[in-house]
Design an enzyme around this catalytic site. Structure first.
Site, mmCIF file in Angstrom:
data_model
loop_
_atom_site.group_PDB
_atom_site.id
_atom_site.type_symbol
_atom_site.label_atom_id
_atom_site.label_comp_id
_atom_site.label_asym_id
_atom_site.label_seq_id
_atom_site.Cartn_x
_atom_site.Cartn_y
_atom_site.Cartn_z
ATOM 1 N N CYS A 111 -10.022 -5.194 0.843
ATOM 2 C CA CYS A 111 -11.127 -4.239 0.962
ATOM 3 C C CYS A 111 -12.064 -4.383 -0.239
ATOM 4 C CB CYS A 111 -10.586 -2.809 1.057
ATOM 5 S SG CYS A 111 -9.959 -2.145 -0.506
ATOM 6 N N GLU A 128 -3.009 -4.755 -2.983
ATOM 7 C CA GLU A 128 -3.550 -5.694 -3.956
ATOM 8 C C GLU A 128 -3.652 -5.053 -5.335
ATOM 9 O OE1 GLU A 128 -5.672 -6.583 0.031
ATOM 10 O OE2 GLU A 128 -4.783 -4.871 -0.994
ATOM 11 N N TYR A 167 -6.113 11.169 0.941
ATOM 12 C CA TYR A 167 -6.394 9.737 1.030
ATOM 13 C C TYR A 167 -6.861 9.046 -0.253
ATOM 14 C CZ TYR A 167 -5.629 9.572 6.081
ATOM 15 O OH TYR A 167 -5.071 9.607 7.319
ATOM 16 N N ASN A 201 0.830 -1.197 0.000
ATOM 17 C CA ASN A 201 0.000 0.000 0.000
ATOM 18 C C ASN A 201 0.868 1.251 0.000
ATOM 19 O OD1 ASN A 201 0.471 -0.939 2.761
ATOM 20 N ND2 ASN A 201 -0.955 0.617 3.467
ATOM 21 N N GLN A 202 0.383 2.245 -0.725
ATOM 22 C CA GLN A 202 1.080 3.520 -0.880
ATOM 23 C C GLN A 202 0.093 4.626 -0.534
ATOM 24 O OE1 GLN A 202 4.480 3.734 -1.840
ATOM 25 N NE2 GLN A 202 4.301 1.542 -1.448
ATOM 26 N N GLU A 203 0.286 5.257 0.623
ATOM 27 C CA GLU A 203 -0.641 6.280 1.078
ATOM 28 C C GLU A 203 -0.249 7.667 0.581
ATOM 29 O OE1 GLU A 203 -2.263 4.245 5.179
ATOM 30 O OE2 GLU A 203 -0.985 6.011 5.348
#
Length: 160
Positions: free
Chosen positions: A112, A75, A68, A62-64
């Protein structure tokens, strides 16, 4: 009115070591990818490893982003990279490992909703189910033989 019942079949392994060798090795790669996640806001790190039918293993995490919606889950990072680099390859297996810096995550953490929809799109595109393994930081690992077990009423191109 008619009632319908939907059944999903999932398999639960007691721990990482109980997985078949190929899934175990793929999950280890997902754990390593998780450790490289960029999650300064949520402090929730996720890593994914995909096994493609051409033998390639594609990683994602994941890359925040401070905005947001501009971030991306592990995934989808892996799936989109696989689609861009190996457009004809099929995804055979997916391993997902998720962990929070704030608290211990022993329960398996599934993808998610947005990621489920993306996985569904690729499963439909390739006309072949994707085995999905997911876990928290440690503890049990869950296996689904297809995304359809996690998203039984899939939205797909047939309704468009």
């Amino acid at each position: 009115m008619k009632e319908i019942s939907i059944e999903s079949k999932l398999y639960v392994f007691d721990n990482l070591e109980a997985l078949p060798d190929q899934a175990y090795n793929l999950m280890l790669k997902a754990v390593e990818a998780r450790k490289k996640a960029y999650a300064p806001y949520s402090q929730f790190h996720v890593g994914t490893a995909l096994l493609l039918d051409n033998g390639e293993i594609v990683l994602g995490n994941n890359q925040e982003n401070a905005s947001y919606p501009s971030g991306l889950c592990a995934e989808r990072t892996a799936i989109y990279y696989a689609g861009a680099q190996f457009p004809e390859a099929k995804i055979l297996q997916m391993a997902i490992s998720a962990s929070s810096i704030k608290k211990e995550t022993k329960e398996p953490i599934p993808p998610c909703g947005a990621c489920r929809q993306t996985i569904a799109e690729y499963e439909i595109k390739q006309k072949k189910p994707i085995e999905i393994y997911f876990m928290g930081h440690s503890g049990k690992v869950v296996k689904s033989n297809s995304l359809e077990n996690l998203l039984p009423l899939m939205f797909n191109k047939e309704v468009l």
